[in-house]
Design a protein around this motif. Structure first.
Motif, PDB file in Angstrom:
ATOM      1  N   MET B  46       0.840  -1.207   0.000  1.00 54.67           N
ATOM      2  CA  MET B  46       0.000   0.000   0.000  1.00 54.67           C
ATOM      3  C   MET B  46       0.874   1.255   0.000  1.00 54.67           C
ATOM      4  SD  MET B  46      -3.128  -0.329  -0.356  1.00 54.67           S
ATOM      5  CE  MET B  46      -4.030  -1.815  -0.675  1.00 54.67           C
ATOM      6  N   THR B  47       1.976   1.207   0.725  1.00 55.49           N
ATOM      7  CA  THR B  47       2.908   2.333   0.738  1.00 55.49           C
ATOM      8  C   THR B  47       3.416   2.605  -0.677  1.00 55.49           C
ATOM      9  OG1 THR B  47       3.590   1.754   2.972  1.00 55.49           O
ATOM     10  CG2 THR B  47       5.069   3.174   1.723  1.00 55.49           C
ATOM     11  N   SER B  48       3.810   1.521  -1.384  1.00 62.76           N
ATOM     12  CA  SER B  48       4.381   1.721  -2.713  1.00 62.76           C
ATOM     13  C   SER B  48       3.320   2.223  -3.690  1.00 62.76           C
ATOM     14  CB  SER B  48       5.007   0.429  -3.215  1.00 62.76           C
ATOM     15  OG  SER B  48       4.020  -0.565  -3.405  1.00 62.76           O
ATOM     16  N   LEU B  49       2.090   1.703  -3.583  1.00 67.16           N
ATOM     17  CA  LEU B  49       1.032   2.158  -4.480  1.00 67.16           C
ATOM     18  C   LEU B  49       0.702   3.629  -4.226  1.00 67.16           C
ATOM     19  CD1 LEU B  49      -1.340  -0.960  -4.476  1.00 67.16           C
ATOM     20  CD2 LEU B  49       0.192  -0.217  -6.302  1.00 67.16           C
ATOM     21  N   ALA B  50       0.739   4.038  -2.948  1.00 63.84           N
ATOM     22  CA  ALA B  50       0.457   5.437  -2.620  1.00 63.84           C
ATOM     23  C   ALA B  50       1.539   6.347  -3.205  1.00 63.84           C
ATOM     24  CB  ALA B  50       0.362   5.618  -1.111  1.00 63.84           C
ATOM     25  N   VAL B  51       2.795   5.907  -3.155  1.00 62.15           N
ATOM     26  CA  VAL B  51       3.890   6.703  -3.725  1.00 62.15           C
ATOM     27  C   VAL B  51       3.709   6.828  -5.232  1.00 62.15           C
ATOM     28  CG1 VAL B  51       6.382   6.751  -4.155  1.00 62.15           C
ATOM     29  CG2 VAL B  51       5.532   6.142  -1.893  1.00 62.15           C
ATOM     30  N   MET B  52       3.269   5.744  -5.878  1.00 69.13           N
ATOM     31  CA  MET B  52       3.064   5.739  -7.327  1.00 69.13           C
ATOM     32  C   MET B  52       1.804   6.482  -7.747  1.00 69.13           C
ATOM     33  SD  MET B  52       5.282   4.292  -9.224  1.00 69.13           S
ATOM     34  CE  MET B  52       4.482   3.869 -10.766  1.00 69.13           C
ATOM     35  N   GLY B  53       0.885   6.769  -6.799  1.00 70.45           N
ATOM     36  CA  GLY B  53      -0.417   7.312  -7.172  1.00 70.45           C
ATOM     37  C   GLY B  53      -1.289   6.248  -7.797  1.00 70.45           C
ATOM     38  N   LEU B  54      -1.113   5.004  -7.399  1.00 68.71           N
ATOM     39  CA  LEU B  54      -1.848   3.894  -8.003  1.00 68.71           C
ATOM     40  C   LEU B  54      -2.780   3.196  -7.022  1.00 68.71           C
ATOM     41  CD1 LEU B  54       0.832   2.023 -10.174  1.00 68.71           C
ATOM     42  CD2 LEU B  54      -1.083   3.401 -10.963  1.00 68.71           C
ATOM     43  N   LEU B  55      -3.176   3.882  -5.952  1.00 69.97           N
ATOM     44  CA  LEU B  55      -4.085   3.238  -5.008  1.00 69.97           C
ATOM     45  C   LEU B  55      -5.369   2.852  -5.736  1.00 69.97           C
ATOM     46  CD1 LEU B  55      -3.696   5.468  -1.815  1.00 69.97           C
ATOM     47  CD2 LEU B  55      -2.981   3.094  -2.099  1.00 69.97           C
ATOM     48  N   PRO B  56      -5.872   1.628  -5.506  1.00 69.94           N
ATOM     49  CA  PRO B  56      -7.072   1.200  -6.223  1.00 69.94           C
ATOM     50  C   PRO B  56      -8.263   2.091  -5.890  1.00 69.94           C
ATOM     51  CG  PRO B  56      -6.502  -0.362  -4.478  1.00 69.94           C
ATOM     52  CD  PRO B  56      -5.372   0.601  -4.587  1.00 69.94           C
ATOM     53  N   LEU B  62      -5.291   8.193   0.127  1.00 66.26           N
ATOM     54  CA  LEU B  62      -4.187   8.882   0.774  1.00 66.26           C
ATOM     55  C   LEU B  62      -4.789   9.962   1.663  1.00 66.26           C
ATOM     56  CD1 LEU B  62      -1.075   9.064   0.705  1.00 66.26           C
ATOM     57  CD2 LEU B  62      -1.330  10.834  -1.021  1.00 66.26           C
ATOM     58  N   ARG B  63      -4.690   9.787   2.981  1.00 62.52           N
ATOM     59  CA  ARG B  63      -5.353  10.726   3.881  1.00 62.52           C
ATOM     60  C   ARG B  63      -4.427  11.875   4.269  1.00 62.52           C
ATOM     61  NH1 ARG B  63      -6.814  11.030   9.379  1.00 62.52           N
ATOM     62  NH2 ARG B  63      -5.602   9.210   9.956  1.00 62.52           N
ATOM     63  N   ALA B  64      -3.154  11.602   4.332  1.00 64.45           N
ATOM     64  CA  ALA B  64      -2.205  12.651   4.699  1.00 64.45           C
ATOM     65  C   ALA B  64      -0.829  12.280   4.174  1.00 64.45           C
ATOM     66  CB  ALA B  64      -2.173  12.811   6.217  1.00 64.45           C
ATOM     67  N   GLY B  65       0.040  13.264   4.116  1.00 60.52           N
ATOM     68  CA  GLY B  65       1.422  12.991   3.769  1.00 60.52           C
ATOM     69  C   GLY B  65       1.821  13.531   2.414  1.00 60.52           C
ATOM     70  N   LYS B  66       3.124  13.587   2.199  1.00 59.56           N
ATOM     71  CA  LYS B  66       3.681  14.125   0.964  1.00 59.56           C
ATOM     72  C   LYS B  66       4.634  13.120   0.345  1.00 59.56           C
ATOM     73  CE  LYS B  66       3.565  18.977   2.209  1.00 59.56           C
ATOM     74  NZ  LYS B  66       4.300  20.048   2.870  1.00 59.56           N
ATOM     75  N   VAL B  67       4.690  13.136  -0.990  1.00 56.64           N
ATOM     76  CA  VAL B  67       5.704  12.377  -1.707  1.00 56.64           C
ATOM     77  C   VAL B  67       6.481  13.391  -2.535  1.00 56.64           C
ATOM     78  CG1 VAL B  67       6.156  10.593  -3.414  1.00 56.64           C
ATOM     79  CG2 VAL B  67       4.273  10.298  -1.798  1.00 56.64           C
ATOM     80  N   MET B  92       7.461   1.336 -11.707  1.00 56.24           N
ATOM     81  CA  MET B  92       7.210   0.251 -10.760  1.00 56.24           C
ATOM     82  C   MET B  92       7.194  -1.097 -11.464  1.00 56.24           C
ATOM     83  SD  MET B  92       4.309   0.172  -7.862  1.00 56.24           S
ATOM     84  CE  MET B  92       4.191  -1.180  -6.709  1.00 56.24           C
ATOM     85  N   ILE B  93       7.726  -2.110 -10.792  1.00 55.54           N
ATOM     86  CA  ILE B  93       7.592  -3.489 -11.280  1.00 55.54           C
ATOM     87  C   ILE B  93       6.949  -4.322 -10.178  1.00 55.54           C
ATOM     88  CG2 ILE B  93       9.447  -3.435 -12.990  1.00 55.54           C
ATOM     89  CD1 ILE B  93      11.278  -4.739 -10.958  1.00 55.54           C
ATOM     90  N   PHE B  94       6.226  -5.356 -10.637  1.00 53.94           N
ATOM     91  CA  PHE B  94       5.410  -6.125  -9.697  1.00 53.94           C
ATOM     92  C   PHE B  94       5.880  -7.572  -9.584  1.00 53.94           C
ATOM     93  CE2 PHE B  94       2.952  -2.698 -11.463  1.00 53.94           C
ATOM     94  CZ  PHE B  94       2.322  -2.158 -10.366  1.00 53.94           C
ATOM     95  N   GLN B  95       5.189  -8.291  -8.663  1.00 49.36           N
ATOM     96  CA  GLN B  95       5.598  -9.673  -8.397  1.00 49.36           C
ATOM     97  C   GLN B  95       5.400 -10.584  -9.602  1.00 49.36           C
ATOM     98  OE1 GLN B  95       4.141 -13.361  -5.643  1.00 49.36           O
ATOM     99  NE2 GLN B  95       4.240 -11.411  -4.636  1.00 49.36           N
TER     100      GLN B  95
END
Lengths: 321, 324
Positions: B46-56, B62-67, B92-95
């Protein structure tokens, strides 16, 4: 470890028919594997995906049909056995699967799954006896007896695998074939389940075939290891012997590739790409020759046979070690 | 270069949010590999998806925070702005590469597509760049493989293709989420070696997410350990493995079979991680910690820098005797 051989596999060959692009191919999943399990020991089978380790396990419990070879349980041949012999061996040689979610019936409560083998064989005289047996088995695997009335979806991964183990030990077997039983689990849960399997082995005097791709896990639980590559056993010896001094070039690369929690062993940049050959185009000689740093001309022509390589009982299938 | 500050990802309603990532912060420098390690459900993906802007969508938000990527907060940008302004140079690369690749398109076209999106060049130029990228990821026989379909490649080769696609945008940061978990160990070392090589050759930073402490130890420069949505310990790799300070980190290391060769029993961590939303005021690890004290259950532990570059989220950290 010396004792009676409970399970003996000789020259096992198993192939599957596969259809690709409209053509039929035969894939030789196991190509002449021999191994034996001595009473009370854990034999690890290690290898990478597609090497045939799971097919060996499934053949032993009768879930895959071998082309040729022999599988003997306490001297009786299991291939082609029927009736009473087959029933007896099915109670005595049991399997634990990798994914306990896929192997437990989602519509049956855990208690029914655990008691299934006993039910089929008319083991329980009364309902009370059946419930008591289920409760005792669940307790033995570290689950509360109340889990008997729960469904698989209500359990965590670790609990499900405990249920999968419970199903394999009621009634108590002689041999358990465990196929990647901890691969789907997180490390902290993996350690709990491995400890459980070691405890049960001691308490119930089980012999075990432990199949895994993870040499770390194999090193923890098994007494002896057989290393498989492309359907053949390439090295077989005591666990410490293999892990501390691998001889076969494939075993060496496998041992070197185990990720270790040791920052002084850095991954070096740029390792040349090298992969196993296709299952559909097996090389004529040694299957590892194309990746092998010490391959010679002979390796391209002759398949090396498993032979004693040292006085400590180590077996290696390589022309050049 | 990349700085993530107090990243918080939540499920549930605005009024009663359930934080699945709670105040995660880390920084990543040029040519550095930061390992983010934790067990299933700890919030690392979830951290990585939030950094990418790819949260489903709909789902966690994303409730708070900066990248901050070179000072620019990319969470404030629309996806097209991220591409156009070059601020989106996080790849990003995935499993499982098979689920990320289009099964009915040739891999050359799939790499070229990514090149065209980012560089706006002609189809022919994009295809020749695709070939270069395949060479860069050490794909055997790159010119031939341009016309292969994903099913004709092995798992390791497919992951090489995914890396080639990720490199098409000339990323400053590559997020690798369990990229080798589905691969055999002898193939895994090849892919890890490739990532290490690209990292230094392209001066690219890598955020490497995994559950495998062994992989982290051998690949990462620095490591952050995540538990129940929080980073509980961050340190240089030598320092973390040599002197783990958090009880969870130590527990994770102790239960690895390869660290206990010959031991009759493996040490374990009792209990299970808390379900999201059930975390109270105290330390998230309190219910499983062997060294728990009463005060741990009442107040959240402080984040302290216990040694140069070694941060721990624990009120009573281990004194850091050398681990066995």
């Amino acid at each position: 470890m010396s004792g009676d051989v409970v399970l003996d596999v000789r020259d096992l060959r198993v192939s599957f028919s596969v259809r690709r692009a409209g053509r039929k191919y035969r894939v030789q999943a196991v190509d002449g594997a021999s191994l034996s399990v001595v009473e009370g020991e854990v034999l690890g089978i290690v290898g990478e995906s597609g090497c045939g380790k799971t097919t060996v396990g499934r053949s032993i419990v009768g879930l895959a049909r071998p082309d040729s070879g022999a599988i003997r349980f306490k001297g009786a041949d299991l291939i082609g056995a029927g009736g009473a012999t087959l029933r007896e061996m099915r109670l005595n040689v049991r399997m634990v699967f990798q994914d306990p979610y896929a192997s437990l019936n989602p519509r049956r409560v855990i208690g029914d799954s655990v008691a299934e083998a006993g039910d089929i064989n008319g083991m329980f005289g009364s309902r009370a006896e059946r419930s008591a047996a289920i409760a005792a088995t669940l307790t033995a695997v570290g689950l509360d007896p109340s889990f008997a009335t729960r469904y698989p979806y209500e359990l965590s991964g670790g609990q499900r695998q405990r249920a999968g183990i419970a199903r394999a030990i009621l009634p108590t077997p002689s041999v358990v074939i465990a196929d990647e039983p901890v691969s789907a689990l997180d490390v902290s849960v993996q350690a709990q389940v491995l400890n459980l399997m070691m405890d049960l082995r001691e308490q119930l005097k089980l012999s075990m075939v432990f199949i895994s791709h993870d040499l770390g896990v194999i090193g923890q639980i098994s007494n002896r290891v057989a290393v498989m590559y492309m359907g053949r056993i390439v090295e077989q010896a005591g666990t410490r012997t293999v892990l501390d001094g691998p001889l076969h070039p494939y075993t060496r690369s496998l041992v070197a590739a185990i990720p270790r929690p040791d920052p002084s062993r850095r991954i070096v940049a740029a390792i040349e790409a090298s992969e196993p050959p296709s299952q559909f185009a097996r090389p004529r000689g040694c299957a590892y020759a194309a990746r092998c740093p010490i391959a010679s001309d002979r390796c391209l022509a002759d398949v090396p046979q498993l032979r004693p390589a040292a006085e400590d009982g180590r077996l290696v299938a390589c022309h050049n070690v | 270069m990349l700085s993530v500050r107090d990243l918080t990802v939540s499920l549930g309603s605005e009024t009663a949010p359930v934080d699945i990532v709670a105040g995660v912060s880390f920084g990543l420098g040029k040519g550095e590999i930061l390992g983010l390690v934790g067990e299933s459900g700890c919030g690392k993906s979830m951290t990585s998806l939030a950094v990418m802007g790819l949260l489903p969508q709909p789902g966690p938000r994303l409730r708070a925070g900066k990248v901050l990527l070179e000072g620019c907060d990319v969470t404030q940008l629309q996806p097209w702005q991220r591409v156009e302004a070059g601020h989106g140079r996080i790849a990003m690369i995935f499993q499982e590469p098979m689920t990320s690749l289009n099964p009915v398109r040739r891999i050359g076209d799939q790499i070229a597509e990514a090149v065209r999106v980012h560089e706006g060049v002609s189809a022919a130029a994009a295809l020749s760049r695709a070939r270069e990228l395949l060479e860069m990821v050490r794909m055997p026989d790159p010119a031939m493989q341009l016309s292969a379909y994903p099913h004709q490649l092995s798992g390791g080769q497919r992951q090489r293709v995914m890396i080639a696609i990720a490199l098409a945008c000339r990323p400053q940061v590559l997020i690798a989420d369990e990229p080798t978990t589905a691969l055999d160990v002898t193939i895994q070392v090849q892919i890890l070696g490739l990532l290490r090589e690209l990292c230094s050759r392209l001066e690219m930073a890598i955020l490497f997410i995994t559950h495998d402490m062994g992989v982290i130890a051998q690949l990462a420069d620095r490591v952050s350990v995540m538990y129940a949505g929080r980073i509980v310990e961050t340190a240089g790799v030598e320092s973390l493995f040599g002197r783990p300070r958090h009880h969870y980190t130590r527990g994770l290391m102790d239960c690895m079979p390869s660290r206990n060769s010959g031991a009759r029993r493996l040490p374990t961590i009792a209990g299970q991680p808390p379900a999201p939303g059930t975390v109270g005021a105290g330390c998230v690890f309190a219910s499983r910690c062997a060294a728990v004290r009463e005060s741990c259950r009442l107040a959240a532990p402080p984040r302290t820098e216990i040694a140069q570059g070694h941060e721990v989220l624990c009120a009573f950290p281990l004194d850091g005797g050398v681990a066995p």
